[in-house]
Every structure is written in C-alpha cells, then in structure tokens.
Design a protein around this motif. Structure first.
Motif, short mmCIF file in Angstrom:
data_model
loop_
_atom_site.label_atom_id
_atom_site.label_comp_id
_atom_site.label_asym_id
_atom_site.label_seq_id
_atom_site.Cartn_x
_atom_site.Cartn_y
_atom_site.Cartn_z
N TYR A 116 91.07 59.06 8.12
CA TYR A 116 92.02 57.74 7.96
C TYR A 116 91.75 56.66 8.83
O TYR A 116 92.14 55.72 8.76
CB TYR A 116 93.39 58.41 8.34
N GLY A 117 90.83 57.05 9.90
CA GLY A 117 90.63 55.71 10.71
C GLY A 117 91.68 55.74 12.05
O GLY A 117 92.67 56.48 12.12
N PHE A 414 84.77 55.24 14.15
CA PHE A 414 86.15 55.64 13.28
C PHE A 414 86.86 54.56 12.90
O PHE A 414 88.18 54.68 12.63
CB PHE A 414 86.77 56.97 13.81
N TYR A 416 86.42 51.90 11.11
CA TYR A 416 86.32 51.52 9.80
C TYR A 416 86.68 50.09 9.31
O TYR A 416 86.13 49.24 10.02
CB TYR A 416 87.24 52.67 8.69
N SER A 421 90.35 54.03 7.19
CA SER A 421 89.43 54.27 6.28
C SER A 421 90.13 54.30 4.82
O SER A 421 90.93 54.94 4.53
CB SER A 421 89.07 55.72 6.76
N THR A 473 83.82 59.08 -0.49
CA THR A 473 82.78 59.09 0.40
C THR A 473 81.37 59.58 -0.02
O THR A 473 80.65 59.74 1.08
CB THR A 473 83.29 60.11 1.37
N SER A 478 81.68 55.04 2.97
CA SER A 478 82.99 54.89 3.57
C SER A 478 83.42 55.71 4.64
O SER A 478 84.61 55.68 4.92
CB SER A 478 84.08 55.01 2.04
N GLN A 479 82.63 56.63 5.20
CA GLN A 479 83.02 57.15 6.39
C GLN A 479 81.87 57.19 7.28
O GLN A 479 80.83 56.79 7.16
CB GLN A 479 83.26 59.00 5.96
#
Length: 483
Positions: A116-117, A414, A416, A421, A473, A478-479
C-alpha cells in the motif's frame, strides 16, 4: 519514527551481538522490539512453536458459539460439520501470510508497506490493524467477563456494578500483561495454555458425546436455494476467524530467515485448523442435545456441577489467550499508523480503549451488540486485505527487504506515488466495493438481493482483490521490485 523507540530495560540486546539468552530468560523480559527490523543475530525458535500459538487461540468460547450457531441456522449435524471443515481451510491463508515474517524480519503491519505504500499503509493499519482489533478485543473481553461474572456469583458474591468493573479490569490486566511482555512470553505460555484448555475441553467433549444425536436433522430440513444460502453464510462465519489474522507474521518474525516456509505454513495451519475444527464441531454436537442460544447455560445442563467452575475458568483463559494476540498486534498497528510511542505503551493504550468499550457496553448500553453486528461486516474488508497480502507474497516469491521496509522517507522503494501504491490501494478498494455489493447481513447488497439473499461477499471479495492486484502489478510497473 515509532519503530526506532526501543523499550527501556537493562540488558537490551546490542545490535550486532548474537542474542544468547535462553527462551525462559527472554520470556520474563519485556520485548525490546516494536515494529523495527529483527536482525539475524536475534532470530531464534522453531516453526513448531507456532502450532501452540494458533491452537491456544482457537480453544475458546467463540468457536463453541459458532459451531452451535450453524445447527441453529437450520443445518443438519453432518452439514454443519462439513461447513466447519471447509471454513477452517482458510487457515491455509493465515499460514501463507506467516512466511513473510522471517523473510522480512518484520511484522505484518510493516510488510504491508510493500502493498500500500508508506502513507497508504498507515490508513490500512488504522482501520484493518487497529480499529477492528480493538473492537474484537472488546467483544472477546465481554464474553470472558460474562463467564467470570458467573464464576464470581458461584462464590456467593453478587456481581454488582463494582464487582463487574473489577472483574473486567482484572481479566484485561492479565491479557495485557502477556501482550506487554511480548513475543517470547507468548511463545513460552501458549503451549501449557493449549494443553490445559485441551484437557478441559476434552472433558466437555466426553459429556457432550454422551448426549449427542448423531442423526440430528431439523424438523424442516433446508433444501435448494435456502440450503446453499445458509451453507455459504456458515462458511463465511467460520472463515471469518482465520481471515481476521492478517497479522500472522507478527508471531513468526523472530524465526531464522532460513526457516522452511513449508514448515511455517504447516504448523500455523495445523494449529488453527485442527483445533478450530474440533472446538467448532463440539459446539455443533452440543446443539443437537442442548439449547445453544445460551452456550454457557446450555452446556451447564450436561456437565457435572463440580466441573462447571473449571469450565468457566477455561472460557476465561481461552479468551485471555486469543485477546493477548489481538492486543499485541493492535499495539504494533498503533505504531505503524505513525504514532511515536513505545510498543508497551501502545498495547496499554489499546487495552484501555477496549476496556472502556467493554464497560460501556456491559454497564451502560447495548453498544457491544451494535459493535458485534458491525463486525459481521468485517469479512467485507478482511477478505480483500488477506487476498492482496497473499497475492503479494506469491508475486514476490516471498522476497522482502526488511531494512528497506523500515525506510519511511520519500526515497523509500515503497514510497510509490506520494507514499501510496496505486496497485494495492485500487485492488483493496475494488475488492471491498464488490464484496459490499454481495453482502447480506445488516443490509442486503444488490447482488445478494438478485440472488435472493445468497451472500457471496467472502469468495467474491477474495477473488476480485487478488485478480486486481495481480493485473495491476503485472510486469512490476506498480510495485517495488522483489528483493
């Protein structure tokens, strides 16, 4: 950061020095770590210890209630037993999440930053980690207090407001003591707790088996659509237990990094599945012979008078065991939200909030009934949250960089987009949204209405969240990359 505040105690492990204390010595010392990374030099233990942790958490009053409820919902005994087995298979997901603890050397509340970031995870922990945990703590404490009230009255003391308040505080204090001392205390205590509770419930089973109607069926057996609606609702009810433990890495993170993932999954799943199935089944068996609308009173009719106080004590002990895990994880969640507080103080803060809710509900209003109804909806949130976490583990092949997860700066891998995220956030929200359309509890969603009340919130939420996360992802766009 909260994770950088160690507990103040003499003999706190020195970074870089191998921890050589025995398990007994570690158990009687307040845990020094909060949500910070556990270095390899301080890793210890064996995955079989996880069996007793999850077994002790399942030998409890709630499992009996759920088992009895399935029969009260209109299922035959054998249908109820089948539902119990299927619902408890969700412990496999709890076991899967546990393997991320040793890989990262961090609790679930930190590992989910990968999904989730850094900032997005604070919101996730505030709701999934802290708020729901405190509500569960209050509900379980209420159940334990009710058993304790009955025990007190057996001594001839009237359980007035003052006595009830004292009982709730004493039970909560015992629970919080375990949570405050932390991980080593849990590992030390839960095997003997499991053995004691198993012995007590074995006696209960002996008397229940003697009264069980193994051919039990309701006067008007359910068929067709009605049967499927109850079966799916029953699986959701049973499965909500293992699905609520999205924090299972909290209790495996001290294991050595090289610990077998299969062993971690196996011992965690076995502890939850075997005992959860056994105790739930005992509730279903009892429902064929006694009135399980009030399990405590119903079981008292088949138990000898001398054993009833022992049974009441076991109910209290079982609730203390499950609530200590909840309090421990809730304390970590409060740190992960971003509040700069020591773990011991965060556990005490969680306990204070839960005790306040419990006393208000027991002595002032029907607040806990309201919370109980609301928690029926938690599967709408917990199912997708579990799915995103499990999918991330599979996509990364359980490779997590623990020190990197500790970095909360904009330079963190992390971080993002602005600390959030998109993949994890959209997958969770999408799963929750679709799940909410399928629910049939306090309200009936449009999809459930179209299916004449069949509640598919759990399977739909799990599948949609997992698929969305996998798609979003794909290719690693995206991760953060696996490490």
């Amino acid at each position: 950061m909260a994770s950088t505040i160690p507990e103040q105690q003499s003999g706190t492990p020195v970074p870089g020095r191998k921890e050589d204390r025995t398990p007994s010595e570690r158990a009687v010392r307040v845990e020094a770590h909060g949500i910070d990374h556990i270095p390899d030099t301080e890793r210890h233990g064996h995955p079989r210890q996880l069996f007793s942790v999850w077994a002790a958490a399942n030998v409890n009053y709630l499992s009996l209630v759920i088992g009895g409820a399935l029969v009260l919902m209109g299922l035959t005994l054998w249908q109820a037993l089948a539902v119990i087995v299927v619902g408890n298979l969700f412990w496999l997901l709890t076991g899967l999440l546990s393997i991320s603890g040793p890989a990262a050397g961090a609790p679930s509340e930190v590992i989910t930053r990968a999904m989730y970031g850094v900032r997005g995870n604070r919101v996730n922990n505030a709701i999934v980690g802290w708020l729901i945990s405190v509500c569960y703590f209050a509900l379980n404490l209420s159940a334990a207090a009710t058993a304790a009230f009955a025990l007190v009255e057996k001594t001839g003391v009237t359980a007035g407001t003052g006595v009830k308040t004292a009982v709730v505080i004493v039970v909560a204090a015992l629970t919080l003591a375990i949570g405050v001392y932390g991980h080593a205390m849990i590992m030390k205590l839960y095997l003997p707790i499991t053995l004691v509770l198993t012995a007590v419930f074995a006696v209960v089973a002996f008397y229940v088996f003697g009264k069980t109607d193994f051919s039990y069926a309701p006067a008007e057996p359910l068929t067709g659509h009605d049967l499927w609606a109850v079966v799916i609702a029953g699986i959701t009810l049973v499965g909500s237990g293992p699905l609520s433990y999205t924090t299972s890495a909290d209790f495996s993170r001290y294991l050595p990094r090289a610990t077998s993932a299969k062993a971690i999954v196996g011992w965690t799943t076995l502890g939850g599945f075997l005992v959860g199935t056994a105790v739930c089944s005992l509730g279903a068996l009892a429902a064929t012979a006694v009135d399980m609308t009030d399990p405590q009173a119903g079981l008292a009719t088949v138990l000898p008078d001398w054993f009833e106080p022992v049974f009441l004590l076991a109910l209290v002990l079982g609730t203390i065991a499950i609530n200590a895990l909840t309090a421990y994880s809730a304390g970590l969640a409060l740190q992960a939200v971003g509040i700069r507080i020591r773990r011991t103080r965060s556990v005490l803060a969680d306990g204070t909030a839960a005790v306040s809710l419990t006393l208000y509900g027991l002595l002032v209003s029907d607040f806990l009934d309201t919370v109980s109804n609301v928690l029926q909806l938690t599967v709408v949130l917990l199912g997708p949250a579990m799915a995103v976490y499990a999918t991330d583990i599979l996509l990364r092949r359980n490779r997590y960089d623990g020190p990197a997860l500790m970095d909360e700066s904009p330079q963190s891998p992390f971080w993002y987009r602005a600390g959030v995220s998109p993949a994890g956030t959209l997958a969770l929200l999408g799963g929750v949204a679709v799940s909410a359309l399928c629910v049939d509890t306090l309200y009936t969603g449009p999809i459930a209405a179209a299916l004449d009340g069949i509640d598919l919130a759990l399977p739909v939420g799990l599948v949609v969240a997992a698929l969305l996360y996998a798609v979003l992802t794909r290719g690693g766009k995206s991760q953060a990359p696996a490490t």
